[in-house]
Write a protein that holds these residues in place. Structure first.
Motif, short mmCIF file in Angstrom:
data_model
loop_
_atom_site.label_atom_id
_atom_site.label_comp_id
_atom_site.label_asym_id
_atom_site.label_seq_id
_atom_site.Cartn_x
_atom_site.Cartn_y
_atom_site.Cartn_z
N ASN A 33 0.22 -5.19 2.82
CA ASN A 33 0.79 -4.13 1.84
C ASN A 33 -0.17 -3.71 0.82
OD1 ASN A 33 0.52 -6.41 0.34
ND2 ASN A 33 2.60 -5.91 -0.89
N THR A 34 -1.44 -3.71 0.99
CA THR A 34 -2.36 -3.28 0.11
C THR A 34 -2.94 -2.01 0.80
OG1 THR A 34 -2.87 -5.39 -0.83
CG2 THR A 34 -4.32 -3.89 -1.50
N VAL A 133 -0.24 -0.57 -3.80
CA VAL A 133 0.75 -1.28 -2.84
C VAL A 133 1.76 -0.43 -2.21
CG1 VAL A 133 0.00 -3.58 -4.17
CG2 VAL A 133 1.92 -2.32 -4.81
#
Length: 137
Positions: A33-34, A133
């Motif tokens: 999720n980065t 993110v």
């Protein structure tokens, strides 16, 4: 299982024909999720410089690029957590930060700013890279 997604892959021999380079890179990588966004300058994705000699115009184009890359990665500007801004002259700080501040109003990322001797091309006056993110569903 894919652990990361590479966004807008390119090779430097096409991107920088004035230099003898042959490196495979991409504009952003989503790992879990980065999102890591490569340093963005005043050049659009077609390679056209916007704002020759104008650090504010270059910052505006760089932030447009950041926005587009984050959207392609499944996020948006409100999910930026860190920025690193490079300028080639301390006198550009106010002009560049006014533009980036407009784009990041209400976001409150952590931020690092550096004055450097030069960037990858002599006409580039500023560069910004970001980490963001992807929000939980």
């Amino acid at each position: 299982m894919t652990t990361h997604i590479r966004i807008r892959k390119f090779n430097t021999k096409e991107t920088y024909p004035n230099q003898k380079l042959d490196n495979d890179l991409c504009q952003a990588v989503r790992a879990g999720n980065t999102i890591y966004v490569r340093g963005q300058v005043g050049t659009d994705f077609d390679g056209k410089l916007v704002g020759l000699g104008d650090p504010a115009a270059q910052a505006e184009q760089a932030m447009k690029n950041v926005q587009q890359l984050l959207e392609e990665a499944g996020s948006d500007m409100s999910h930026i957590v860190k920025t690193t801004t490079y300028i080639t002259d301390p006198r550009y700080r106010e002009a560049v930060y006014q533009v980036t501040g407009k784009w990041l109003k209400g976001v409150f990322p952590i931020s690092t700013g550096l004055v450097v001797q030069g960037l990858g091309q002599p006409e580039w006056l500023m560069e910004i890279d970001v980490i963001a993110v992807v929000p939980d569903e």
